[in-house]
Motif scaffolding. Structure first.
Motif, mmCIF file in Angstrom:
data_model
loop_
_atom_site.group_PDB
_atom_site.id
_atom_site.type_symbol
_atom_site.label_atom_id
_atom_site.label_comp_id
_atom_site.label_asym_id
_atom_site.label_seq_id
_atom_site.Cartn_x
_atom_site.Cartn_y
_atom_site.Cartn_z
ATOM 1 N N ARG A 1 0.842 -1.170 0.000
ATOM 2 C CA ARG A 1 0.000 0.000 0.000
ATOM 3 C C ARG A 1 0.893 1.240 0.000
ATOM 4 O O ARG A 1 1.063 1.897 -1.019
ATOM 5 N N SER A 2 1.536 1.492 1.083
ATOM 6 C CA SER A 2 2.452 2.644 1.109
ATOM 7 C C SER A 2 3.774 2.260 0.447
ATOM 8 O O SER A 2 4.063 1.077 0.260
ATOM 9 N N ALA A 3 4.550 3.265 0.097
ATOM 10 C CA ALA A 3 5.861 3.007 -0.499
ATOM 11 C C ALA A 3 6.729 2.210 0.473
ATOM 12 O O ALA A 3 7.446 1.289 0.075
ATOM 13 N N GLN A 4 6.664 2.565 1.725
ATOM 14 C CA GLN A 4 7.433 1.853 2.742
ATOM 15 C C GLN A 4 7.051 0.367 2.787
ATOM 16 O O GLN A 4 7.908 -0.516 2.854
ATOM 17 N N GLU A 5 5.760 0.100 2.678
ATOM 18 C CA GLU A 5 5.323 -1.304 2.692
ATOM 19 C C GLU A 5 5.770 -2.039 1.439
ATOM 20 O O GLU A 5 6.111 -3.222 1.485
ATOM 21 N N ARG A 6 5.760 -1.338 0.306
ATOM 22 C CA ARG A 6 6.218 -1.990 -0.924
ATOM 23 C C ARG A 6 7.715 -2.283 -0.854
ATOM 24 O O ARG A 6 8.170 -3.320 -1.322
ATOM 25 N N PHE A 7 8.435 -1.370 -0.243
ATOM 26 C CA PHE A 7 9.874 -1.608 -0.057
ATOM 27 C C PHE A 7 10.105 -2.852 0.795
ATOM 28 O O PHE A 7 10.906 -3.727 0.451
ATOM 29 N N GLU A 8 9.367 -2.951 1.860
ATOM 30 C CA GLU A 8 9.533 -4.112 2.745
ATOM 31 C C GLU A 8 9.098 -5.402 2.055
ATOM 32 O O GLU A 8 9.702 -6.459 2.263
ATOM 33 N N ALA A 9 8.064 -5.300 1.225
ATOM 34 C CA ALA A 9 7.605 -6.487 0.491
ATOM 35 C C ALA A 9 8.687 -6.973 -0.462
ATOM 36 O O ALA A 9 8.919 -8.182 -0.614
ATOM 37 N N PHE A 10 9.365 -6.020 -1.105
ATOM 38 C CA PHE A 10 10.437 -6.414 -2.022
ATOM 39 C C PHE A 10 11.554 -7.145 -1.292
ATOM 40 O O PHE A 10 12.021 -8.203 -1.719
ATOM 41 N N VAL A 11 12.010 -6.545 -0.206
ATOM 42 C CA VAL A 11 13.103 -7.156 0.555
ATOM 43 C C VAL A 11 12.723 -8.569 0.991
ATOM 44 O O VAL A 11 13.497 -9.522 0.810
ATOM 45 N N ALA A 12 11.517 -8.711 1.530
ATOM 46 C CA ALA A 12 11.088 -10.021 2.022
ATOM 47 C C ALA A 12 11.030 -11.034 0.876
ATOM 48 O O ALA A 12 11.501 -12.169 1.009
ATOM 49 N N TRP A 13 10.475 -10.588 -0.241
ATOM 50 C CA TRP A 13 10.359 -11.505 -1.387
ATOM 51 C C TRP A 13 11.728 -11.929 -1.901
ATOM 52 O O TRP A 13 11.977 -13.123 -2.122
ATOM 53 N N PHE A 14 12.635 -11.010 -2.050
ATOM 54 C CA PHE A 14 13.928 -11.333 -2.655
ATOM 55 C C PHE A 14 14.797 -12.162 -1.711
ATOM 56 O O PHE A 14 15.482 -13.095 -2.142
ATOM 57 N N VAL A 15 14.769 -11.828 -0.436
ATOM 58 C CA VAL A 15 15.526 -12.634 0.534
ATOM 59 C C VAL A 15 15.004 -14.066 0.534
ATOM 60 O O VAL A 15 15.774 -15.027 0.454
ATOM 61 N N ARG A 16 13.692 -14.216 0.571
ATOM 62 C CA ARG A 16 13.141 -15.579 0.603
ATOM 63 C C ARG A 16 13.453 -16.326 -0.675
ATOM 64 O O ARG A 16 13.780 -17.517 -0.656
ATOM 65 N N LEU A 17 13.378 -15.639 -1.798
ATOM 66 C CA LEU A 17 13.696 -16.282 -3.079
ATOM 67 C C LEU A 17 15.120 -16.819 -3.061
ATOM 68 O O LEU A 17 15.385 -17.976 -3.420
ATOM 69 N N LEU A 18 16.060 -16.002 -2.625
ATOM 70 C CA LEU A 18 17.463 -16.419 -2.635
ATOM 71 C C LEU A 18 17.772 -17.505 -1.608
ATOM 72 O O LEU A 18 18.496 -18.445 -1.889
ATOM 73 N N PHE A 19 17.207 -17.337 -0.422
ATOM 74 C CA PHE A 19 17.588 -18.253 0.653
ATOM 75 C C PHE A 19 16.781 -19.539 0.664
ATOM 76 O O PHE A 19 17.185 -20.515 1.282
ATOM 77 N N GLU A 20 15.661 -19.561 -0.014
ATOM 78 C CA GLU A 20 14.833 -20.758 0.075
ATOM 79 C C GLU A 20 14.755 -21.527 -1.232
ATOM 80 O O GLU A 20 14.113 -22.558 -1.312
ATOM 81 N N ASP A 21 15.422 -21.030 -2.254
ATOM 82 C CA ASP A 21 15.458 -21.774 -3.515
ATOM 83 C C ASP A 21 16.911 -21.848 -3.987
ATOM 84 O O ASP A 21 17.367 -21.046 -4.773
ATOM 85 N N PRO A 22 17.635 -22.833 -3.478
ATOM 86 C CA PRO A 22 19.066 -22.899 -3.757
ATOM 87 C C PRO A 22 19.386 -23.065 -5.240
ATOM 88 O O PRO A 22 20.445 -22.625 -5.697
ATOM 89 N N ILE A 23 18.509 -23.701 -5.977
ATOM 90 C CA ILE A 23 18.796 -23.884 -7.401
ATOM 91 C C ILE A 23 18.732 -22.544 -8.118
ATOM 92 O O ILE A 23 19.644 -22.171 -8.855
ATOM 93 N N PHE A 24 17.665 -21.810 -7.865
ATOM 94 C CA PHE A 24 17.543 -20.492 -8.476
ATOM 95 C C PHE A 24 18.719 -19.599 -8.102
ATOM 96 O O PHE A 24 19.355 -18.981 -8.960
ATOM 97 N N SER A 25 19.017 -19.547 -6.812
ATOM 98 C CA SER A 25 20.020 -18.578 -6.373
ATOM 99 C C SER A 25 21.410 -18.932 -6.880
ATOM 100 O O SER A 25 22.166 -18.048 -7.292
ATOM 101 N N ARG A 26 21.732 -20.193 -6.894
ATOM 102 C CA ARG A 26 23.061 -20.577 -7.387
ATOM 103 C C ARG A 26 23.195 -20.326 -8.876
ATOM 104 O O ARG A 26 24.225 -19.862 -9.349
ATOM 105 N N LEU A 27 22.155 -20.637 -9.631
ATOM 106 C CA LEU A 27 22.208 -20.367 -11.066
ATOM 107 C C LEU A 27 22.328 -18.879 -11.318
ATOM 108 O O LEU A 27 23.058 -18.434 -12.209
ATOM 109 N N LEU A 28 21.588 -18.098 -10.539
ATOM 110 C CA LEU A 28 21.637 -16.646 -10.703
ATOM 111 C C LEU A 28 23.052 -16.108 -10.484
ATOM 112 O O LEU A 28 23.577 -15.359 -11.319
#
Lengths: 201, 201
Positions: free
Chosen positions: B76-103
DNA sequence: GTCTATACGCGGATAGAC
DNA sequence: GTCTATCCGCGTATAGAC
């Protein structure tokens, strides 16, 4: 050539090739071709490929270990020491492609033993120094985590540099050391000096 | 098995192996062994190794491309969108080792063409969104550079995770997604909201 | 120290049977 | 679609001459 010079030449050639292409992809024939000797001659200097890889790594990282400690003690105030660290690490990564590529490869692919060696010989001293500096600057309750964040941001900028030309809004100078040093010290300086920053978690 | 299932199985096996060991080090025989077919049969589905590598990459990254855009528009707010991005990207990298290593492998070793493809298909949309969000939060004059810093910090934490156990002051939880999400949003949130942060250079 | 010669398995890739 | 059979160059590594 004398044995010492050959050995040096082999290590230099090997570490350059390993940095560029990854050591899995680099053959003993490739190394020999650069040094302009026959592949068999490599085995006079190194027992096998594993030994060459190990010593090539040690060779590159040892070169960096020597100067770093002095460089990091020049700072007067904590803020100045923080800025000195950022400048030193950004320049190291962006101006020495062999060191930086080997470092990232080891962080990605290194065995636990090799990472332990790397941490102890190259990383731990400047990292501790950075942690202490951050504790001084910010009073953070978790200086080591914040120190990791500082190192991470610099390391990440190095990794992203290749994708930079393809990102919308990306400008070429965002990959230049001096621009990054200024940006990172500014950005993180504000975070650390923020009056109510106490660390986290 | 039908051709479609075989193809899928091959791509899954290949991308897993490439992520784990690097594609230079993975042979067609290795891939065939995991899928439990003979090496020659791979050539019915893929013209050569290069084609398999390319399609294995596309396969993994395409899976991630689909959901990311919706996820990033919830704020909703810019601050919330910023936090959503961080949470999404951290989880993507740390919870999908195949994706993150290939990246990371692609960022390090990818050719310019492959990096261009990667940036356009995977990175550019969330990156633009992040840049806009950052402009909203901070009024930075160089939102793209600051966005790179945010992505860099997360990417760097992923890379450092392997060395974490060997760093003095390093605690195991500094490698956990939720701890990192909290720490990074806190640290960078302060930097971005700092009243006189105007970007830099 | 560096060479020649060589062993031998692994690598990608193709032809053609089933 | 998957197999067997096969080609051939490259990979690491060794033995022994110079």
């Amino acid at each position: 050539m004398s044995n010492v010079n050959s050995r040096e030449a082999i290590l230099t050639a090997a570490s350059t090739l390993y940095a560029t292409r990854g050591y899995e992809a680099v053959s003993m024939r490739d190394v020999a071709a650069v040094v302009q000797i026959k592949p068999a001659s490599l085995y006079y200097h190194f027992k096998d490929k594993e030994a060459l890889v190990r010593e090539a790594f040690a060779h590159v990282f040892a070169e960096k270990t020597a100067p770093m400690e002095e460089v990091l003690q020049v700072g007067r105030s904590a803020q100045e020491r923080f800025e000195a660290f950022v400048a030193w690490f950004v320049r190291l990564l962006f101006e020495d492609p062999i060191f930086s590529r080997l470092l990232v490869r080891e962080l990605l692919d290194g065995t636990s033993e090799r990472l332990e060696y790397l941490s102890e010989t190259v990383f731990d001293k400047p990292f501790s120094q950075l942690s202490r500096t951050i504790a001084d600057v910010s009073g953070s309750t978790e200086p080591a985590l914040t120190a990791m964040s500082v190192v991470s941001m610099i390391l990440g900028h190095y990794l992203l540099a290749g994708a930079l030309p393809h990102l919308s809004g990306g400008r070429a100078e965002y990959g230049e050391s001096e621009v990054l040093i200024h940006h990172i010290t500014e950005l993180l300086g504000r975070a650390l000096m923020s009056p109510d920053f106490r660390g986290e978690a």
